[in-house]
Design a protein around this motif. Structure first.
Motif: not given
Length: 271
Positions: A149-158, A164-171, A181-191
């Motif tokens: 589970t911890l390994d999954k959090h590490h991979g999912m964060f990245l 998210g960045a790809g969606r920002v790039a396509r506006e 700010r929510a989905n990736a951050l949630s993974q980081l906080l779990q880690i």
């Protein structure tokens, strides 16, 4: 009647406890109600309620009566001043009063209690083995994460930073910010909650990794809050830097993936 509206939009402790007492009195007098369980700060166990606390509780009814208490709210104190009620789940509701006070509650029979999770709780009254049922689902500590589970959090964060960045790039900026700010951050906080040292991790909310993080990890909390104030891609790079700074020596750290994600973010940032 309770003193719910004596002080406008911020409820003092006297008003808060008066509401709790009236709620208890109303329900205890009802023969179809088997118990009332106060939850979170309403239980007044590890944390006392404050002016911003909602009322959080379970109502336990005779089997077959649950839905009546989910649809007819006249058992609530000051029910005539309710401005909104939302059926959040099959068992639970959110109720908003005119003064901004919020209730979050669920109505169960004794068998349905097993569907719930609780941390802090207090039994206001019990007519039918409610205490035993609640004790069986209560937890006071964050559940241990398996290595997988911890390994999954590490991979999912990245991965979520990339999405998210790809969606920002396509506006698609709103969607992109949500991922960063929510989905990736949630993974980081779990880690961080499970790997980063702290003087007292017992303050962490064991059901919600976002809550009380800054009290347990003040320096990291300040860094993360600063990252959230930046534009989306710069903020994503800052979150990535925090991940590298705190996790580089851990077994689940993905060094090559971090390099790839950083280059991807930097390319978007520079256009």
């Amino acid at each position: 009647m309770s003193r719910l509206f004596d002080t406008g939009y911020l409820m003092n402790l006297a008003d808060y406890y008066a509401f709790t007492q009236e709620l208890t009195t109303n329900l205890q007098a009802d023969p179809k109600i088997l118990g009332l369980v106060l939850l979170g700060s309403t239980a007044n166990q590890s944390r006392q309620p404050d002016a911003y606390s909602d009322h959080d509780f379970f109502v336990i009814t005779e089997s077959g009566s649950q839905e009546d208490y989910r649809t007819d709210l006249t058992w609530l104190p000051d029910y005539t001043t309710i401005v909104l009620n939302v059926r959040e789940t099959a068992h639970g509701l959110k109720v908003l009063y005119k003064n901004g006070h919020l209730l979050e509650f669920a109505v169960f029979d004794t068998e349905e209690i097993a569907l719930a999770k609780v941390n802090d709780y207090a039994i206001a009254f019990d007519k039918a083995n409610v205490t035993e049922a609640i004790t069986s689902i209560a937890t006071s500590a964050s559940p241990a994460l398996t290595s997988n589970t911890l390994d999954k959090h590490h991979g999912m964060f990245l991965c979520l930073l990339v999405v998210g960045a790809g969606r920002v790039a396509r506006e698609e900026i709103i969607s992109g910010q949500l991922f960063i700010r929510a989905n990736a951050l949630s993974q980081l906080l779990q880690i961080l909650a499970h790997t980063h040292p702290a003087d007292d991790k017992s303050q962490l909310h064991n059901l919600d990794p976002f809550r009380r993080f800054e009290q347990v990890f003040p320096e990291l909390g300040a860094q993360i809050n600063a990252a959230l104030l930046q534009d989306p891609i710069t903020g994503a790079l800052s979150l990535l830097a925090i991940y590298q700074q705190t996790q580089e020596s851990h077994v689940h750290y993905r060094g090559e993936a971090v390099k790839t994600v950083r280059k991807f973010l930097q390319q978007i940032e520079t256009g």
